[in-house]
Design a protein around this motif. Structure first.
Motif, PDB file in Angstrom:
ATOM      1  N   LYS A 192       6.439  -8.347   3.960  1.00  0.00           N
ATOM      2  CA  LYS A 192       6.487  -7.149   3.669  1.00  0.00           C
ATOM      3  C   LYS A 192       6.939  -6.355   4.894  1.00  0.00           C
ATOM      4  N   PRO A 320       3.461   1.721   4.436  1.00  0.00           N
ATOM      5  CA  PRO A 320       3.141   1.345   2.958  1.00  0.00           C
ATOM      6  C   PRO A 320       2.315   0.102   2.894  1.00  0.00           C
ATOM      7  N   GLU A 323      -1.237   1.581   2.922  1.00  0.00           N
ATOM      8  CA  GLU A 323      -1.569   2.261   1.504  1.00  0.00           C
ATOM      9  C   GLU A 323      -1.966   1.220   0.342  1.00  0.00           C
ATOM     10  N   ASP A 324      -1.013   0.161   0.488  1.00  0.00           N
ATOM     11  CA  ASP A 324      -1.238  -0.879  -0.582  1.00  0.00           C
ATOM     12  C   ASP A 324      -2.511  -1.500  -0.510  1.00  0.00           C
ATOM     13  N   TYR A 325      -2.899  -1.946   0.786  1.00  0.00           N
ATOM     14  CA  TYR A 325      -4.162  -2.800   0.997  1.00  0.00           C
ATOM     15  C   TYR A 325      -5.428  -1.867   0.793  1.00  0.00           C
ATOM     16  N   LYS A 327      -5.512   0.711  -1.414  1.00  0.00           N
ATOM     17  CA  LYS A 327      -5.854   0.437  -2.779  1.00  0.00           C
ATOM     18  C   LYS A 327      -6.398  -0.627  -3.558  1.00  0.00           C
ATOM     19  N   GLU A 328      -5.826  -1.974  -2.769  1.00  0.00           N
ATOM     20  CA  GLU A 328      -6.501  -3.344  -3.352  1.00  0.00           C
ATOM     21  C   GLU A 328      -7.822  -3.607  -2.827  1.00  0.00           C
TER      22      GLU A 328
END
Length: 344
Positions: A192, A320, A323-325, A327-328
């Motif tokens: 990523k 990002p 931000e993704d982690y 949320k996860e």
């Protein structure tokens, strides 16, 4: 009276003989107990070249100290440079017990996500920050699930180093990442990261990188410069961007079932040797940077040091990932804050 004296004298002599025999038996008993430790040969696998700081530290500290401290009941054989397969191969072998020990990177993060946090981009400031985090409570927390989920016992953290981009052409701006065919490790965070920087990412294990660079399958790769030197990438690369976009540690592991069958003395020998190896390796890795840089420059490589603006552009581009982690994983933001706080 004379007879009584003779009897007492004989009694004292007899008592002395019994005491001496008792002490002798006790000594023999201790020696016998010590010699009861079964002897083992430990295979230890890693993917580094022989002259990398990791293998220098394993050979100069870990191997001799284990053998000495175990009283010769443990022997260590080091299989460097992917001799027992790439990272995935030897890590699986340690999990299965066909290889006793290994020195992987963070390959286990697919099943133990917390292990991967330490590699998240632009999180660690320097070697001191990284060592403080990994040798403290956070480092222990990161490995808490390793034994239960993978059947391996973590011993110590050590340093690979801060990752940079080596390439066959100059990468001196965000625009230069566009279309760059970039090898990254086959872990989600690095795939990523490369994509967010604008590169065309090709995930592959370290064992395949030199050939891919030589055959121009990829234009560049990311690794600490110690790997660029020890793996000979300077033969097929011309530039290094000192991006320091992430830090990669290694962790010395041992198969849990093998660990459990060792004696207390043998386990203590391994733990003490591992600590000395780790401290030595961190020191070697940090101190070798300038020498490695000098060596690579002499081989014709050009170094690009990004200015603050370029650094910020790279850091902003990869946000990002966080931000993704966040949320996860419910624990992610708190963990990142703890790591940042440790570096202040």
């Amino acid at each position: 009276m004379k007879k009584l004296g003779i009897v007492l004298a004989l009694f004292l002599v007899f008592g002395s003989i019994l005491a001496a025999c008792g002490k002798k038996e006790e000594t023999v008993s201790k020696e016998t107990t010590a010699s009861k430790d079964k002897s083992y040969t430990i295979k230890l696998a890693n993917y580094y070249a022989p002259d990398h700081p990791q293998n220098v530290a394993l050979l100069e500290k870990f191997k001799p100290l284990v053998e000495e401290k175990s009283g010769g009941t443990l022997k260590v054989e080091i299989f460097e440079n992917n001799k027992l397969g790439g990272e995935k191969d030897f890590y699986t072998a340690v999990r299965n017990g066909t290889v006793e020990m290994g020195l992987p990177g963070m390959i286990m993060q697919a099943d133990v996500p917390k292990m991967g946090v330490i590699e998240w981009p632009f999180l660690l400031n320097d070697f001191n920050h990284a060592k403080t985090v990994l040798d403290g409570p956070i480092g222990k927390e990161l490995t808490d699930e390793l034994a239960a989920k993978h059947g391996v016992h973590p011993l110590v953290w050590s340093a690979n180093g801060f990752r940079m981009v080596s390439s066959s052409k100059e990468v001196a701006s965000m625009a230069d990442f566009k279309g760059l065919r970039l090898r990254m490790p086959n872990t989600p965070v690095f795939v990523k990261l490369g994509q967010l920087l604008g590169a065309n990412v090709s995930p592959m294990p370290l064992s395949e990188v030199f050939t891919a660079l030589e055959q121009k399958v990829v234009d560049g790769q990311d690794n600490p410069i110690g790997v660029v030197k020890s793996s000979g990438f300077y033969e097929v690369q011309s530039h290094i961007l000192e991006s320091r976009h992430g830090f990669t540690p290694n962790i010395l592991i041992i198969n849990q079932k093998f660990w459990d069958k060792l004696s207390d003395k043998q386990r203590k020998a391994i733990e003490e040797a591992a600590k000395e190896y780790s401290d030595f390796e961190w020191k070697l890795s940090e101190e070798s940077y300038e020498a490695d840089k000098k060596f690579l420059k002499e081989k014709g490589m050009k170094f690009i040091t990004p200015d603050d603006k370029f650094k910020k552009q790279m850091a902003d581009a990869v946000q990002p990932i966080y931000e993704d982690y966040y949320k996860e994983y419910p624990w992610a933001k708190e963990m990142v804050e703890k790591i940042k706080e440790t570096g202040k």
